[in-house]
Design an enzyme around this catalytic site. Sequence first.
Site, PDB file in Angstrom:
ATOM      1  N   GLU A 185      12.680  49.786  40.318  1.00 13.71           N
ATOM      2  CA  GLU A 185      13.614  48.848  40.336  1.00 13.71           C
ATOM      3  C   GLU A 185      15.281  49.043  40.083  1.00 13.71           C
ATOM      4  O   GLU A 185      16.088  48.307  40.189  1.00 13.71           O
ATOM      5  CB  GLU A 185      13.118  48.006  39.044  1.00 13.71           C
ATOM      6  CG  GLU A 185      13.083  48.986  37.633  1.00 13.71           C
ATOM      7  CD  GLU A 185      12.660  47.881  36.427  1.00 13.71           C
ATOM      8  OE1 GLU A 185      12.178  46.514  36.583  1.00 13.71           O
ATOM      9  OE2 GLU A 185      12.578  48.491  35.570  1.00 13.71           O
ATOM     10  N   GLY A 188      10.372  50.915  35.949  1.00 12.25           N
ATOM     11  CA  GLY A 188      10.852  52.302  35.783  1.00 12.25           C
ATOM     12  C   GLY A 188      12.162  52.136  35.249  1.00 12.25           C
ATOM     13  O   GLY A 188      12.580  53.381  34.668  1.00 12.25           O
ATOM     14  N   ARG A 189      12.980  51.123  35.081  1.00 14.82           N
ATOM     15  CA  ARG A 189      14.326  51.051  34.664  1.00 14.82           C
ATOM     16  C   ARG A 189      15.020  52.432  35.188  1.00 14.82           C
ATOM     17  O   ARG A 189      15.219  52.273  36.399  1.00 14.82           O
ATOM     18  CB  ARG A 189      14.286  51.189  33.017  1.00 14.82           C
ATOM     19  CG  ARG A 189      14.110  49.931  32.219  1.00 14.82           C
ATOM     20  CD  ARG A 189      13.835  49.950  30.971  1.00 14.82           C
ATOM     21  NE  ARG A 189      15.141  50.158  30.412  1.00 14.82           N
ATOM     22  CZ  ARG A 189      15.245  50.248  29.194  1.00 14.82           C
ATOM     23  NH1 ARG A 189      14.506  50.240  28.105  1.00 14.82           N
ATOM     24  NH2 ARG A 189      16.798  50.347  28.760  1.00 14.82           N
ATOM     25  N   THR A 204       5.682  53.426  26.493  1.00 11.11           N
ATOM     26  CA  THR A 204       6.297  52.625  27.392  1.00 11.11           C
ATOM     27  C   THR A 204       5.720  53.080  28.984  1.00 11.11           C
ATOM     28  O   THR A 204       5.671  54.451  29.204  1.00 11.11           O
ATOM     29  CB  THR A 204       7.893  52.803  27.402  1.00 11.11           C
ATOM     30  OG1 THR A 204       8.293  52.266  28.835  1.00 11.11           O
ATOM     31  CG2 THR A 204       8.235  54.398  27.392  1.00 11.11           C
ATOM     32  N   ASP A 219       7.141  53.161  31.588  1.00 15.15           N
ATOM     33  CA  ASP A 219       8.229  53.931  32.343  1.00 15.15           C
ATOM     34  C   ASP A 219       8.178  55.414  31.977  1.00 15.15           C
ATOM     35  O   ASP A 219       8.677  56.321  32.781  1.00 15.15           O
ATOM     36  CB  ASP A 219       9.627  53.369  32.109  1.00 15.15           C
ATOM     37  CG  ASP A 219       9.610  51.738  32.359  1.00 15.15           C
ATOM     38  OD1 ASP A 219       8.998  51.321  33.375  1.00 15.15           O
ATOM     39  OD2 ASP A 219      10.256  51.071  31.791  1.00 15.15           O
ATOM     40  N   ARG A 262       1.168  46.243  34.041  1.00 19.40           N
ATOM     41  CA  ARG A 262       1.234  46.566  32.682  1.00 19.40           C
ATOM     42  C   ARG A 262       0.395  45.316  31.808  1.00 19.40           C
ATOM     43  O   ARG A 262       0.906  45.080  30.509  1.00 19.40           O
ATOM     44  CB  ARG A 262       2.377  46.610  32.163  1.00 19.40           C
ATOM     45  CG  ARG A 262       3.461  45.408  32.551  1.00 19.40           C
ATOM     46  CD  ARG A 262       4.847  45.639  32.015  1.00 19.40           C
ATOM     47  NE  ARG A 262       4.874  45.927  30.471  1.00 19.40           N
ATOM     48  CZ  ARG A 262       6.134  46.399  30.017  1.00 19.40           C
ATOM     49  NH1 ARG A 262       7.088  46.343  30.617  1.00 19.40           N
ATOM     50  NH2 ARG A 262       5.915  46.493  28.556  1.00 19.40           N
ATOM     51  N   ARG A 308       3.132  45.931  59.708  1.00 20.03           N
ATOM     52  CA  ARG A 308       4.458  45.858  58.956  1.00 20.03           C
ATOM     53  C   ARG A 308       4.803  47.044  58.203  1.00 20.03           C
ATOM     54  O   ARG A 308       4.087  47.939  57.968  1.00 20.03           O
ATOM     55  CB  ARG A 308       4.369  44.523  58.157  1.00 20.03           C
ATOM     56  CG  ARG A 308       4.385  43.462  59.327  1.00 20.03           C
ATOM     57  CD  ARG A 308       4.107  42.098  58.102  1.00 20.03           C
ATOM     58  NE  ARG A 308       3.968  40.948  58.938  1.00 20.03           N
ATOM     59  CZ  ARG A 308       3.963  39.680  58.303  1.00 20.03           C
ATOM     60  NH1 ARG A 308       4.212  39.748  56.980  1.00 20.03           N
ATOM     61  NH2 ARG A 308       3.550  38.609  59.048  1.00 20.03           N
TER      62      ARG A 308
END
Length: 347
Positions: free
Chosen positions: A202, A149-150, A104, A106, A262, A141
């Site tokens: 996230e 990343g959960r 994963t 993450d 990903r 800006r």
Amino acid sequence: MVYRTSAAFGSRRPYGCSKLENKEGRDRNPYWRWRCPWLAGRRCPGKRLQSTYSNESNDLTAEVLKNLDWLGIDYLIPIGGDDTLSYGVRLYQEGVKVVAIPKTMDNHVPGTDYCIGFSTGVTRTIAMTNSLRTSAGSHERFMVLEVFGRYGGFTAMLTTMAGAANRCVIPEHEFDIERLTEFLVSDRGKNPSHYSVVLVSEGAMFQGGEMVFEAEAMDAFGHKKLGGIGDLLSEKLKELSPKYNSGKKIDIINQKLGYLVRCGDPDAIDSVVPMAYGNLALDLLLGKIHGRLVVLRNGRYDDMPIDTVTAPKKVVNVKEQYNLDRLRPHYKSFEMKPLFIMTSEVG
């Protein structure tokens, strides 16, 4: 690599199950089955172990076991994140011979320092951040980049540590928006090109707030899809910027990197590690050993009991690795640290 090693040892032909779900009328077989995609001259279809067991009324384990038997599966090598592998644990407890491989981007599977996909995800995040910074500099800006990343901030942390961003906010610590705005204004002022960058995991949360979800619908494991914190953060930064910028509003470049990091070909590390993990898994099975998770710990390949993946969630150690005052990774001595700095604390 699992297939190639298996073939080299003359083992039974391995099969991949793209779905483990009933589909009425599909050749009277509830599974699709394919031989190694290298033989067919094409890439493997998308990964899916459709094992919806998130609650008792939706538990298809009995059906899965019947179909594994029907297919004549002697050993199962699940490859995935903590959800997929936790179901591998369930099947192992039901008597299936399982060896698991962590994969994963993450990087949050407990028991291993490294999951397949993490290096490629970080590499692409760094590259895309560096590409976008020219636009941020041209327009002077703030740049807000939301990354996967959960519930773990590893991608945001390592990318920031590599110098791609000024600040990062992660799920493990609720951030103060006023403080973040003040930092970004200061960072922008010190930059000759007048821009600053924040990476937003996230699952990050405002102080006193909650995780932000794209929709209320849940996946097979009972999780809602995270996403949207970057949009909310961008609005608040623009709103608060005059307070710390002599009354002048600062515009935002807001980009959700999402699936762009990903997809495509793996980097060097994600070409080597899967080869090693596949060989480790086959070596265990050839030695009639199962119920194991192949891992990388402190720079060395190893294996651990498969139920390690059901240990407490693997998250960033905020006390040791995240500077709460500066909202960025904590720098100290790197002596004797593993390659990716942040290790699993299980085992």
